[in-house]
Design a protein around this motif. Structure first.
Motif, mmCIF file in Angstrom:
data_model
loop_
_atom_site.group_PDB
_atom_site.id
_atom_site.type_symbol
_atom_site.label_atom_id
_atom_site.label_comp_id
_atom_site.label_asym_id
_atom_site.label_seq_id
_atom_site.Cartn_x
_atom_site.Cartn_y
_atom_site.Cartn_z
ATOM 1 N N VAL A 107 -0.826 1.002 -9.325
ATOM 2 C CA VAL A 107 -2.581 0.186 -9.133
ATOM 3 C C VAL A 107 -2.153 -1.250 -8.792
ATOM 4 C CG1 VAL A 107 -4.194 -1.010 -10.943
ATOM 5 C CG2 VAL A 107 -3.354 1.352 -10.162
ATOM 6 N N SER A 108 -1.209 -1.970 -9.502
ATOM 7 C CA SER A 108 -0.272 -3.151 -9.495
ATOM 8 C C SER A 108 0.038 -3.649 -7.711
ATOM 9 C CB SER A 108 0.010 -3.437 -10.292
ATOM 10 O OG SER A 108 1.053 -4.446 -10.106
ATOM 11 N N ALA A 109 0.411 -3.094 -7.275
ATOM 12 C CA ALA A 109 1.073 -2.669 -6.110
ATOM 13 C C ALA A 109 -0.530 -2.393 -5.144
ATOM 14 C CB ALA A 109 1.416 -1.751 -5.826
ATOM 15 N N PHE A 110 -1.674 -1.620 -5.887
ATOM 16 C CA PHE A 110 -2.464 -1.960 -4.942
ATOM 17 C C PHE A 110 -3.689 -3.326 -4.471
ATOM 18 C CE2 PHE A 110 -2.315 3.505 -5.201
ATOM 19 C CZ PHE A 110 -1.462 3.177 -4.213
ATOM 20 N N LYS A 111 -3.670 -3.071 -5.782
ATOM 21 C CA LYS A 111 -4.399 -4.177 -6.705
ATOM 22 C C LYS A 111 -3.731 -6.412 -5.382
ATOM 23 C CE LYS A 111 -5.596 -7.442 -10.126
ATOM 24 N NZ LYS A 111 -6.656 -7.474 -11.979
ATOM 25 N N ALA A 112 -2.433 -6.511 -5.582
ATOM 26 C CA ALA A 112 -1.847 -6.809 -4.864
ATOM 27 C C ALA A 112 -1.974 -7.259 -3.057
ATOM 28 C CB ALA A 112 -0.668 -6.942 -4.724
ATOM 29 N N ALA A 113 -2.259 -5.506 -2.090
ATOM 30 C CA ALA A 113 -2.520 -5.144 -1.155
ATOM 31 C C ALA A 113 -4.071 -6.178 -0.496
ATOM 32 C CB ALA A 113 -2.502 -4.339 -1.010
ATOM 33 N N ALA A 114 -4.937 -5.789 -1.910
ATOM 34 C CA ALA A 114 -6.384 -5.736 -1.350
ATOM 35 C C ALA A 114 -6.423 -7.443 -1.691
ATOM 36 C CB ALA A 114 -7.206 -4.950 -2.407
ATOM 37 N N GLN A 115 -5.749 -7.458 -2.470
ATOM 38 C CA GLN A 115 -6.562 -9.444 -2.883
ATOM 39 C C GLN A 115 -5.487 -10.532 -1.979
ATOM 40 O OE1 GLN A 115 -6.383 -9.353 -6.747
ATOM 41 N NE2 GLN A 115 -7.364 -8.873 -7.403
ATOM 42 N N SER A 116 -4.481 -9.598 -1.113
ATOM 43 C CA SER A 116 -4.398 -10.245 -0.008
ATOM 44 C C SER A 116 -4.684 -11.201 1.158
ATOM 45 C CB SER A 116 -2.972 -9.673 0.570
ATOM 46 O OG SER A 116 -2.464 -10.904 1.725
ATOM 47 N N ARG A 117 -4.969 -12.478 1.200
ATOM 48 C CA ARG A 117 -5.694 -13.408 2.282
ATOM 49 C C ARG A 117 -4.872 -13.210 3.157
ATOM 50 N NH1 ARG A 117 -6.898 -19.264 -1.210
ATOM 51 N NH2 ARG A 117 -7.240 -18.057 -3.187
ATOM 52 N N THR A 118 -4.701 -12.695 3.839
ATOM 53 C CA THR A 118 -3.470 -12.518 5.332
ATOM 54 C C THR A 118 -3.627 -11.295 5.912
ATOM 55 O OG1 THR A 118 -1.542 -12.524 4.526
ATOM 56 C CG2 THR A 118 -2.048 -14.675 5.019
ATOM 57 N N LEU A 172 0.781 -1.186 0.066
ATOM 58 C CA LEU A 172 0.103 0.210 0.207
ATOM 59 C C LEU A 172 0.599 1.361 -0.068
ATOM 60 C CD1 LEU A 172 -2.670 1.067 0.077
ATOM 61 C CD2 LEU A 172 -2.715 0.643 2.558
ATOM 62 N N ASN A 173 2.086 1.289 0.655
ATOM 63 C CA ASN A 173 2.569 2.819 0.944
ATOM 64 C C ASN A 173 3.773 2.560 -0.343
ATOM 65 O OD1 ASN A 173 2.828 3.683 3.410
ATOM 66 N ND2 ASN A 173 2.767 1.594 4.472
ATOM 67 N N PHE A 174 4.125 1.766 -0.924
ATOM 68 C CA PHE A 174 4.935 1.648 -1.994
ATOM 69 C C PHE A 174 3.284 2.264 -2.810
ATOM 70 C CE2 PHE A 174 6.071 -0.478 -6.255
ATOM 71 C CZ PHE A 174 7.044 -0.439 -6.174
ATOM 72 N N GLY A 175 2.308 1.740 -3.524
ATOM 73 C CA GLY A 175 2.355 2.021 -4.693
ATOM 74 C C GLY A 175 1.603 3.888 -4.253
ATOM 75 N N GLU A 176 1.418 4.408 -2.743
ATOM 76 C CA GLU A 176 1.047 5.877 -2.431
ATOM 77 C C GLU A 176 2.157 6.645 -3.755
ATOM 78 O OE1 GLU A 176 0.395 6.041 1.513
ATOM 79 O OE2 GLU A 176 -1.917 5.188 0.377
ATOM 80 N N SER A 177 3.642 5.639 -3.068
ATOM 81 C CA SER A 177 4.623 6.664 -3.541
ATOM 82 C C SER A 177 5.174 6.851 -4.684
ATOM 83 C CB SER A 177 5.813 5.867 -2.757
ATOM 84 O OG SER A 177 6.398 4.804 -2.694
ATOM 85 N N MET A 178 4.858 5.582 -5.172
ATOM 86 C CA MET A 178 4.547 5.122 -7.105
ATOM 87 C C MET A 178 3.898 6.384 -7.793
ATOM 88 S SD MET A 178 7.149 3.441 -7.310
ATOM 89 C CE MET A 178 7.517 3.130 -9.217
ATOM 90 N N ILE A 179 2.401 6.835 -7.024
ATOM 91 C CA ILE A 179 1.412 7.887 -7.511
ATOM 92 C C ILE A 179 2.202 9.277 -7.550
ATOM 93 C CG2 ILE A 179 -0.250 9.392 -7.101
ATOM 94 C CD1 ILE A 179 -1.397 6.188 -6.114
ATOM 95 N N LEU A 180 2.752 9.400 -6.218
ATOM 96 C CA LEU A 180 3.689 10.423 -6.323
ATOM 97 C C LEU A 180 5.058 10.455 -7.805
ATOM 98 C CD1 LEU A 180 4.038 11.026 -2.302
ATOM 99 C CD2 LEU A 180 2.780 12.324 -4.048
ATOM 100 N N ARG A 181 5.599 9.580 -7.329
ATOM 101 C CA ARG A 181 6.922 9.855 -8.859
ATOM 102 C C ARG A 181 5.518 10.167 -9.619
ATOM 103 N NH1 ARG A 181 11.230 5.554 -9.256
ATOM 104 N NH2 ARG A 181 10.019 4.263 -10.203
#
Length: 1268
Positions: A709-720, A686-695
């Motif tokens: 988007v890829s990072a956000f999607k992976a975080a949202a779909q994480s089962r744990t 999630l934090n990585f995704g936000e930093s990529m938006i800033l860049r």
């Protein structure tokens, strides 16, 4: 009369009035005394010698009035005046002691009322000072000693410090001894002494066997003559018995006597005596026990000195030498724990290693010595980070277990120690097998320890630590629940004087903080801070665990401030975190954690004060933490993330691209170092995704946007992932995709967010936390955004499904606990039975916060006293059962969202008109039971303007129905009519044109049925009242209007409604013309009497009509009658709870019938309810789609058709609307009653009311219909 003379006269009069009050008890005397003394004080300068006495007298009178009336301001003023009297009095003044004693009494009384520890401490301090100021023969001494003893006893009863109890007894005894038998206070002082002695008996208990042993050993010493050759033996025996008596009862005199007798035994023999080493070792043990009790370092030093001398006097070949070495090593370890000098720990390990090497495997003491050595090696690893120490520790601990049979009383301790070592190795190396083995070993320790064993508490606490660590790694909530339960039980089993108490408080506080981070329930973080504060207060600054407890406290304080959105207390948090860092050496393994904690919190101070140095210091500390942490350490990813967050913050303030690049690099490294199934990986993504938006925003490379988007999607779909992290990621996924024009991806993100939402606003949360999450996540807004994306893609059916999914989450979750189990009973009767049982228990607690507990569970539940844990446990069982049901072939869709092709069946006789409002636009979706959905884009709507209009309209809800006519006319002209007119032209005209509803109206009653489904700000506007104004036809003349909470609930109501057989209907009618604290409703009785008359004339039997009016309409009777009635009518006051909504209520004769109580019912015979009360369908301003109001509660309980009100109604309007409504409903007699005609009946009634030209729109518009 001069000012001075007047002051003297007033002071004298006030004092005499106070004395007369004491004799006669007349309150007027006390009031006059205070008044006159107050004037006297005001007329007396501070330098006047009589000022202190007058202040003290005034304070005494105010104190007395507080005791009479209980007004806390009197007590506060009394203490203030008494304190000033003390401040103005010189130490040599003979009146000062009495002023101090009076002040102390007041402070103690305020402590008893408010519980402020500072008051009690000041009380004791002032009383002690009073005693010091008087001679031993002063006649006041006995009184002052008694008062001091009372305060000391009060402190003991509050905090359990036995020293206070001992001091209280001493002061009571001296007070009693100074008092002649003829003195009137003697019985009182004896009584206080006896009470305090009884308290000590209750606190310390009795062991007859040990008492008999002490009596016999004492008699032996008494009978021995001087120079007896066995004198040292008798004295040693007595001293050892007293040592054990102290260990069991904690009486200080026992350990003093033990040391005294053991010291005499040692002194009686020379160093060459064979018994000397053993006597020295016993003396050292008792001295160390006294050190643990009293904290006097001299005892610890002398104990180690005696144990060292015992070792020196012992030949290496002597069989007792290893035991003395081991005892010396354990004592040196204990001194290390107190002073933190690493040399002590080195010496401890060296001596214990020699002891182990001199002990054969067959020696019964070998396992104990191995375990002690392993514990010391593990402790050195914690301080120096040498992995070899940890490996040696685990090896020795495993060897100790191998050499010990299961029946041995020390085996549980060995299992605990091994489990702790394995847990530390997991933390260092990240091997999950170590963590699992750690918990298993600690569990064995608990199982092998009897409940009454003094070590049970330590076994429980260590097991809790392992379970919490496993939760933090794997995310199973049951692990955390069990950990906190074990911590709580350990705290309860531990005496207040136990040296382990601070450690247990700390463990409990940390567990509660972790649960707060997972679930967000405010009591958890408040309890965490309370327990951690106690741990810090009970820990000496020299204790090596002090930094850990300070750091934990600082983190919890920070999390509370962050949750509440406050910054005022941030300096307290940072102060504790800084002190933890300062008290910790650079080589200490915990130093990186303390640095990281401090660095995480300092940015909040930067936000509060704006000093860039705070942010710079934060980054410096976080960089240190990262550099000091090995890549294999499980904490490394989290510390990298924290560093990246603050570097990103500095970039946002200074614009240095290098900071952003460093931030991205650290986030990426955190992701790479974390396991795929780690619960926190989603946060790193999630934090990585936000930093990529800033860049992307800074540089404009599209690849960065894709990566985010890829990072956000992976975080949202994480089962744990924790659900709240996954939900945040899903939102970011959707928002970022929407902003980049990728609508399909945005829809996927919003759909995922809606699926996660019930796991965040979870069934297992308490009601305030559940409500807080819905507010925070803006649940309905999420559904509206999802629907807009689906509409833009032409996926209208999915738009309806998603919108309904995000609406009335509270009621939808409650409804899931009442499933239709008929089909499941046929296929899986046992599973259906279990599901029904758990559902009933959860349902009972969903609205009240308590649960139905069967007898077998009751004792355990009462012991735990944790309703929250029981609720979460039940939800876990429920979710497991639902999963089991869905595994059955015919039940894959059990309790899943209802698809559109079934939802549309709710529109049986008309159209559902959805008006969806989101930041992306306004659209209408219109459908009936068969035809395709019609889409009407409403692009001319300005969402911001519409929200403002709705906000103005909402003001009507709080306007008094009896407001002056000019006020109401102004409101109607300025707000309501403008809103209704704009909605007519901007929204309703296009919709009516779409579904071919004529706009000119006609003289006949409307026939077209519409279920309005407004969202967002429209929820508070009466759409059925919209129109062009100036007498032109409006909505109520064109269509029959009803409102929808959710399509799901409307569909379920349509499916479940079965008209009962004729003659079995029961009518409940409530009228409450007079209600305490409310305006009278004189027309309510007339309203209900007309209803009863109409009902009976239609064929309703008088036996089936229950009219409860006035004093008959109690909460109990009305609630009970609801259980069997078919039709219900309320004519009383109603209120909307603006907080969580669940306190919304009907005002009855003896109290409030609240929404929670109503919704908890399961009414099988309900058909129709008319709520002729104010605010029955107002709802909550910030959660319009949740429909937390009385009307929704009646619907949920089992009434499929409900008439209610959006705001206040007039007492003279309600009877007219009710009369015309019932005349329409009863027009064809009892056999033809149909609750689905209620909307038509209400429309007719309102049109009749409007025939009076004096009736303005605000008087008829609040009446609305919900349901079938």
């Amino acid at each position: 009369m001069s000012t001075l003379e007047k002051a003297v006269a007033l002071a004298d009069l006030g004092a005499r009035q106070g004395l007369r009050f004491q004799r006669q008890g007349k309150l007027n005397d006390l009031q006059d005394s205070i008044s006159n003394l107050q004037q006297a004080v005001e007329l007396t300068n501070d330098g006047h010698p009589e000022k202190p006495g007058r202040l003290s007298n005034l304070g005494n009178s105010q104190h007395a009035r507080f005791e009479q009336l209980g007004d806390l301001s009197d007590l506060d003023n009394a203490i203030s005046n008494k304190r000033k009297a003390v401040e103005l009095t010189d130490n040599k003044n003979p009146a000062l002691p009495i002023f101090l004693s009076n002040l102390g009494n007041g402070q103690r009384l305020r402590f008893e009322r408010l519980g402020e520890v500072a008051d009690l401490e000041d009380s004791i301090s002032n009383m002690q000072r009073a005693i010091k100021l008087i001679d031993g023969g002063d006649p006041r001494r006995a009184t002052y000693l008694l008062n001091l003893g009372i305060s000391q006893r009060c402190r003991f009863e509050s905090f359990g410090n036995v020293v206070d109890l001992e001091n209280a007894i001493l002061n009571y005894r001296e007070s009693m001894e100074l008092t002649d038998d003829a003195h009137p206070d003697k019985p009182h002082r004896l009584s206080n002494l006896s009470k305090c002695q009884a308290l000590r008996f209750d606190h310390l208990g009795k062991l007859t066997d040990l008492e008999d042993a002490i009596l016999n050993s004492k008699k032996a010493v008494e009978l021995m003559g001087d120079g007896h050759p066995d004198a040292s033996l008798y004295l040693s025996n007595l001293g050892n018995n007293q040592h054990h008596h102290f260990k069991r009862l904690g009486m200080v005199r026992d350990i003093h006597d033990s040391i005294s007798n053991l010291q005499r035994a040692v002194d009686l023999i020379d160093d060459g005596h064979l018994s000397k080493p053993g006597l020295l070792s016993n003396l050292g043990s008792s001295q160390q026990l006294r050190f643990e009790r009293l904290g006097q370092l001299v005892d610890l030093e002398q104990g180690i000195s005696n144990e060292r001398k015992a070792v020196e006097l012992m030949d290496d070949r002597h069989p007792d030498k290893p035991g003395h070495l081991s005892n010396l090593g354990v004592s040196q370890h204990r001194r290390f724990e107190h002073l933190g000098i690493i040399a002590d720990l080195d010496d401890s390990i060296s001596n214990q290693q020699e002891a182990v090497s001199l002990t054969g495997d067959g020696n019964p003491d070998k396992p104990k010595r191995l375990s002690n050595l392993g514990g010391s090696q593990c402790r050195r690893f914690e301080h120096l980070g040498r992995l070899g120490d940890l490996e040696d520790s685990i090896s020795n601990l495993q060897h100790a277990i191998t050499l010990t049979g299961d029946a041995h009383p020390d085996k549980p301790r060995y299992f605990t120690n091994l489990g702790s070592g394995l847990q530390r190795r997991f933390k260092a190396l990240g091997e999950l097998a170590d963590l699992r083995s750690s918990v298993l070993n600690k569990q064995k320790a608990v199982e092998l320890t009897n409940d009454g064993h003094p070590n049970k508490k330590n076994c429980l606490a260590n097991l809790g630590n392992g379970q919490q660590a496993r939760f933090e790694r794997l995310g199973e909530l049951s692990d955390l629940e069990n950990a906190i339960s074990n911590f709580q039980l350990a705290v309860e089993l531990t005496d207040n004087n136990d040296v382990n108490k601070p450690r247990l408080f700390s463990s409990l506080g940390c567990g509660q903080r972790v649960r707060f981070e997972r679930l967000g329930e405010l009591p958890d973080i408040e309890n965490s801070i309370s327990n951690l504060q106690r741990a810090v207060e009970l820990t000496d600054n020299e204790n090596p665990d002090k930094p850990d407890r300070l750091s934990n406290l600082g983190v919890s304080q920070y999390l509370l401030l962050q949750h509440l959105g406050k910054q005022d207390g941030i300096r307290d948090s940072i102060s504790n975190l800084k002190l933890a860092v300062e008290l910790t050496g650079d080589r200490h393994p915990a130093k990186p954690m303390y640095l990281s904690n401090l660095g995480c919190v300092q940015p909040l101070l930067f936000e509060h004060c704006g000093a860039l140095s705070d942010l710079e210091e934060s980054i410096f500390h976080l960089q240190q933490a990262v550099e000091l942490t090995d890549d294999r350490n499980v904490e490394k990813p989290g510390r990298l993330m924290n560093l990246g967050i603050n570097q990103q913050c500095r970039f946002e303030h200074l614009g240095e691209l290098s900071d952003l690049e460093s931030s991205i690099s650290n986030f990426q490294l955190a992701i790479n170092l974390s396991d795929e199934d780690h619960p926190h990986k989603a946060v790193f993504l999630l934090n990585f995704g936000e930093s990529m938006i800033l860049r992307f925003e800074c540089i404009g490379h599209h690849v960065d946007l894709v990566a985010s988007v890829s990072a956000f999607k992976a975080a949202a779909q994480s089962r744990t992932a924790y659900p709240r992290h996954a939900l945040s990621a899903a939102r970011k996924w959707a928002e970022t995709s929407r902003r980049s024009g990728d609508i399909p991806s945005a829809l996927d993100g919003y759909r995922t967010a809606l699926e996660i939402l019930p796991k965040v606003a979870w069934l297992g949360l308490d009601a305030p936390s559940h409500h807080e999450w819905l507010l925070r996540e803006k649940s309905e807004n999420l559904g509206c955004l999802s629907a807009t994306c689906a509409i833009q893609l032409g996926q209208f059916e999915e738009a309806v499904e998603l919108l309904d999914l995000g609406r009335s989450v509270f009621w939808q979750q409650a409804s899931s606990l009442r499933p239709d189990l008929e089909a499941l009973r046929t296929e899986e009767p046992e599973l259906a039975k279990q599901l029904e049982s758990v559902g009933w228990q959860l349902d009972a607690g969903y609205f009240s916060g308590s649960f139905l507990i069967n007898e077998s569970q009751n004792a355990e539940f009462n012991r735990i006293k944790d309703v929250g844990k029981e609720r979460r446990r039940l939800v876990g069982v429920w979710e497991g059962l639902v999963d089991e049901v869905r595994k059955r072939p015919k039940f894959q869709f059990f309790l899943r969202p209802i698809p559109f092709h079934r939802l549309r069946q709710a529109a049986t006789t008309g159209h559902v008109v959805i008006i969806n409002i989101s930041q992306y636009g306004v659209d209408s979706l219109i459908f009936d039971a068969t035809q395709p959905i019609q889409h009407m884009p409403l692009s001319s709507i300005n969402v911001q303007a519409l929200t403002q209009l709705a906000g103005n309209a909402v003001l009507n809800r709080s306007m008094d129905v009896d407001a002056r006519a000019t006020q109401r006319q102004k409101f109607i002209a300025d707000n309501l009519q403008i809103a209704l007119r704009k909605i007519w032209y901007k929204i309703l005209v296009p919709i009516f044109n779409k579904i071919h509803v004529p706009l000119d109206g006609n003289s006949s009653l409307p026939q077209h049925r519409v279920w309005w489904y407004p969202t967002g700000p429209l929820a508070f506007i009466p759409i059925h009242a919209a129109g062009p104004g100036k007498g032109a036809p409006d909505v109520s003349r064109m269509v029959i209007s009803s409102y929808v909470t959710t399509l799901n609930s409307l569909y379920q109501a349509q499916q479940k409604y079965i008209p009962p057989a004729a003659g079995r209907l029961k009518l409940l009618a409530i009228s409450q013309p007079e209600t305490l604290g409310q305006n009278a409703l004189p027309h309510s009785t007339e309203e209900v009497e007309k209803l009863v008359q109409v009902a009976r004339s239609s064929g309703w039997s008088g036996e089936d009509i229950l009219h409860l009016s006035g004093s008959d309409a109690t909460v109990g009777r009305v609630s009970g009658a609801l259980d069997t009635c078919s039709w219900a009518h309320f004519a009383c006051h109603g209120s909307q709870d603006s907080g969580s909504g669940m306190k919304s209520a009907f005002a009855l004769h003896d109290g409030r019938l609240e929404l929670g109580k109503i919704a908890s019912k399961r009414l099988s015979s309900g058909q129709f309810a008319f709520l002729s009360v104010c605010h029955a369908a107002s709802g909550i301003k910030d959660l319009p789609g949740e429909a937390k109001h009385l009307a929704a509660g009646l619907q949920f309980a089992g009434f499929p058709s409900v008439i209610a009100t959006m705001w206040s109604i007039r007492d003279d309007d309600a009877p007219k609307v009710a009369e015309h409504t019932y005349q329409y409903l009863f027009r064809n007699g009892l056999r033809c009653l149909d609750p689905s005609e209620a909307a038509m009946a209400l429309n007719c009634a309102v049109l009749r009311l409007r025939e009076d030209p004096e009736i303005s729109v605000d008087r008829w518009a609040p009446f609305i219909h919900f349901g079938i």
